[in-house]
Design a protein around this motif. Structure first.
Motif, short mmCIF file in Angstrom:
data_model
loop_
_atom_site.label_atom_id
_atom_site.label_comp_id
_atom_site.label_asym_id
_atom_site.label_seq_id
_atom_site.Cartn_x
_atom_site.Cartn_y
_atom_site.Cartn_z
N MET B 1 0.84 -1.21 0.00
CA MET B 1 0.00 0.00 0.00
C MET B 1 0.87 1.26 0.00
O MET B 1 1.82 1.37 0.76
N ASN B 36 -4.63 -1.37 -7.65
CA ASN B 36 -5.95 -1.44 -7.01
C ASN B 36 -6.02 -0.43 -5.88
O ASN B 36 -5.21 -0.47 -4.95
N GLY B 37 -6.98 0.47 -5.98
CA GLY B 37 -7.13 1.52 -4.98
C GLY B 37 -7.97 2.62 -5.57
O GLY B 37 -8.92 2.34 -6.29
N PHE B 38 -7.64 3.89 -5.25
CA PHE B 38 -8.36 4.95 -5.95
C PHE B 38 -7.61 6.26 -5.97
O PHE B 38 -6.57 6.40 -5.33
N PRO B 113 -12.37 5.01 -8.52
CA PRO B 113 -11.71 3.72 -8.25
C PRO B 113 -10.69 3.37 -9.33
O PRO B 113 -10.86 3.73 -10.51
N VAL B 114 -9.63 2.68 -8.90
CA VAL B 114 -8.63 2.10 -9.81
C VAL B 114 -8.68 0.59 -9.60
O VAL B 114 -8.60 0.13 -8.47
N SER B 115 -8.84 -0.15 -10.69
CA SER B 115 -8.99 -1.60 -10.56
C SER B 115 -8.16 -2.27 -11.66
O SER B 115 -8.28 -1.90 -12.83
N GLN B 120 -11.26 3.71 -13.42
CA GLN B 120 -12.57 3.20 -13.82
C GLN B 120 -13.52 4.25 -14.38
O GLN B 120 -14.71 4.28 -14.02
N VAL B 145 -3.96 6.30 -3.96
CA VAL B 145 -3.70 5.42 -2.83
C VAL B 145 -4.09 3.99 -3.20
O VAL B 145 -5.15 3.78 -3.78
N GLU B 147 -2.50 -0.37 -3.83
CA GLU B 147 -1.40 -1.35 -3.83
C GLU B 147 -0.93 -1.65 -5.24
O GLU B 147 -1.67 -1.56 -6.17
#
Lengths: 147, 147, 147
Positions: B1, B36-38, B113-115, B120, B145, B147
């Motif tokens: 993270m 993965n985070g945002f 969101p980031v995926s 996204q 923020v 990982e």
């Protein structure tokens, strides 16, 4: 990485009331010892909002007037028709349709980045907890997440 | 993270001005290597907003007209009464009550969101930094923020 | 610390339509096993909003009427002038200028703190996915981040 939650109880005095909680938010971030991440400031009420703007007394009066124009306290709302309503009717129910509609536009939370231990408020930015209904005990949260 | 902050300086050219910063936000997320985070996109100004909508030129004109209807530039605001005001009076003060009220409704930030390494955004979503006051140097932040 | 994404496909039935997704968001947070952190609820559409307010049927009718007053479906929008438009013109294009302007005020996402495994909704808070355009397949995301 960690997540720390803080809760503030406050008694609002009028409506609308713009309560500047910038100092408290800054304190919570300091106490969390998060240096990089962000803070979510969250209202637990559907007739209170959280917004960032300038703390200039005459502007706060403009905002109060603006909100009243958008959705007047004495306007006609079905939510205020206590003879027709069947849902969420409580002993302390108040005719607050205007406050719900104002809150719908203003919003429930704000998210502010924290960078190098500093909450990234700009020079004129203050964060407000906004009472839209009537004076009463209220609750606002800060969640600080980061490293 | 991890948490990574990015800052963009820009000179606005008119008001209202809708500056599409989707490409820059996408670049920041790529550079952060967060999968993965945002991402929080944050305006450091009380008369600039951050909003997601469609980048269609005629729609941007509709939005400009809409904001002017909500809170007209030449409306009467106590915040613009420089004889009465005592707080935050600066040499470069401009009569910008309308811009503060528009910003109150639009808001200071957006969170996306980031995926799997992808921001996204939906098919028609663009993110705008919106100048509401007058052309000048401005600053917008992205905090990523995850990982 | 982890980040988990969830996606909900839904078919809207009317417009405006306020779809209460509180139960789904709570489920996603439980499934993520995040105990402290927060959830971002995100609309992937420029004519759908995500907002927190009270799920009282008469209030939802007040909200629908309020949105129609702010930006009427049959108002005059350049975005609806399909002879003049050149950008993003698709076979299924609908005259939805009103929906874009309403969405501009309502917003694309909400962020809710999670503390000790509990999503911190207040007593009367429900979270809605709001269709503003016309019935069709839609998508809403939840990203849960925390420990």
């Amino acid at each position: 990485m960690k997540a720390r939650a803080f809760c503030l109880q406050l008694n609002t005095q009028k409506a609308p009331e713009f309560i500047d909680i910038t100092g408290w938010v800054t304190q919570c971030v300091a106490e969390s010892q998060v240096r990089n991440g962000f803070a979510v400031v969250y209202s637990k009420h559907t007739t209170c909002a959280v917004r960032i703007n300038e703390n200039e007394p005459l502007l706060l009066q403009d905002m109060a007037k603006f909100l009243e124009t958008i959705s007047p306290r004495n306007g006609k709302y079905q939510h205020n028709d206590f003879r027709a309503r069947t849902v969420n009717m409580n002993p302390d129910e108040s005719p607050n349709g205007h406050a719900h509609l104002q809150q719908l536009l203003l919003g429930t939370s704000e998210t502010i980045p924290v960078s190098d231990g500093v909450v990234q408020f700009g020079r004129y930015q203050s964060i407000f907890f906004i009472e839209l209904d009537h004076p009463r005990p209220r609750e606002v949260m800060v969640q600080v997440v980061g490293e």
